[in-house]
Design an enzyme around this catalytic site. Structure first.
Site, PDB file in Angstrom:
ATOM      1  N   HIS A   1       0.232   0.392   1.211  1.00 40.88           N
ATOM      2  CA  HIS A   1      -0.898   0.165   2.140  1.00 40.88           C
ATOM      3  C   HIS A   1      -0.957   1.098   3.342  1.00 40.88           C
ATOM      4  CE1 HIS A   1      -1.260  -4.015   0.441  1.00 40.88           C
ATOM      5  NE2 HIS A   1       0.249  -4.147   0.759  1.00 40.88           N
TER       6      HIS A   1
ATOM      7  N   HIS B   1      -3.935  -6.736  -2.535  1.00 39.50           N
ATOM      8  CA  HIS B   1      -3.195  -6.473  -3.647  1.00 39.50           C
ATOM      9  C   HIS B   1      -3.997  -6.761  -4.861  1.00 39.50           C
ATOM     10  CE1 HIS B   1      -0.344  -8.191  -0.584  1.00 39.50           C
ATOM     11  NE2 HIS B   1       0.128  -6.895  -0.698  1.00 39.50           N
TER      12      HIS B   1
END
Length: 334
Positions: A58, A221
């Site tokens: 991330h 995700h």
């Protein structure tokens, strides 16, 4: 899948090593655990420590937000996976200045379990008081009546900002937790996925989507969204994201908001600014004032295509938190 990597099993360790070497004046790795990173600068005694963390992939979240005005330490997990309790505990011990530590993380099962276990260990083994606040800003992940089930996405950035400022202002542990929860309660996000990312260990896409499709409400995700449909224009996408956000939180004419248009990893800045242009038009038409705006890659998903829009409704206290200066490797605000 094409990536600049060596052994797929070592991508997180090598990424962390490179990050620490690139920013030695900001961050250092604890010898007790190579997934435990803390600020390289001295923090004052009596200040509440701010600990953030989550899975890798991330970037610049989460390790990029360790620095003055935001987090004091970060626990790093595997790609899209929670850090284990061990690095969380090591960071906790390193950043505690006698006033306790606040954990900030997304509302995912693995994070809830591992941060909870680390908090128990800190209390029982180290006598360190821990407070916790979860991000749950994604309106697409659960209905409003079940807000406690929502996942945290890009709105986590605003929670870090608010809690880090509160700690700098000398708020005690309970007050820092209150401010973090207040920021979360006033924040809503929604995203759109255009293309998947590829996990280094498998080389497989995180989800399947055709070239002429988009996924509304996609998770960071690759979790499925509300619906999959034909690819729309930037204006139509912005309309849908802002419409669903404003349907979920009361923001009225004359209110101030902070806006984040967040890229998911491979979306050009050009596209993000086109989306922001439309977000500003929508809010202006409704008499909602943009107090600050952020456009770019703040919490990504490897090379996923798409973006999210986040709005945080401000009051006097949250405005004070937003205005507080920050100096981190991946985010500077003066």
């Amino acid at each position: 899948m094409k990536k600049l990597m060596n052994d797929p099993k070592n991508v997180v360790e090598e990424m962390v090593e490179g990050y620490v070497k690139a920013h030695p004046d900001y961050i250092k790795q604890l010898p007790e655990n190579d997934r435990a990173l803390v600020t390289a600068r001295e923090t004052s005694d009596g200040k509440v420590g701010i600990l953030i963390g989550g899975g890798s992939g991330h970037e610049p979240g989460f390790l990029g937000y360790v620095g003055d005005g935001m987090a004091d330490g970060v626990a790093v997990g595997n790609i899209f996976a929670s850090p284990s309790p061990d690095p969380i505990l090591e960071v906790t011990k390193a950043i505690d200045k006698g006033a306790g530590v606040v954990y900030l993380y997304g509302n995912y099962a693995g994070d809830v379990m591992n941060f909870g276990m680390a908090a128990e260990m800190a209390d029982l083994e180290e006598d360190i008081q821990v407070g916790m606040a979860k991000a749950s800003d994604d309106v697409a992940s659960a209905p409003k009546a079940e807000k406690e089930k929502r996942r945290g996405i890009a709105g986590e950035f605003f929670i870090y900002k608010a809690a880090g400022a509160a700690a700098d202002f000398g708020y005690d542990l309970n007050e820092v937790v209150r401010v973090a929860n207040k920021a979360n309660d006033n924040t809503r996000s929604m995203g759109v996925g255009l293309s998947p990312c590829y996990l280094p260990q498998t080389g497989k896409p995180s989800f399947e989507i055709e070239d002429d499709e988009m996924e509304i409400g996609l998770g960071h995700h690759g979790e499925p969204g509300i619906e999959k449909g034909p690819l729309e224009t930037a204006d139509r996408v912005a309309d849908r994201l802002v419409q669903d956000i404003l349907a979920d939180i009361e923001i009225n004419e004359g209110d101030n908001v902070v806006v984040l248009v967040n890229g998911l990893g491979s979306t050009p800045r050009m596209d993000l600014y086109i989306v922001f242009r439309r977000v500003e038009q929508i809010l202006s038409e409704k008499g909602i004032k943009i107090y600050r705006s952020y456009v770019g890659d703040y919490i990504t998903s490897l090379e996923m295509g798409g973006c999210s829009v986040t709005l945080m409704k401000l009051d006097d206290e949250l405005t004070k938190m937003v205005d507080h200066p920050v100096d981190c490797p991946m985010f500077v605000q003066k």
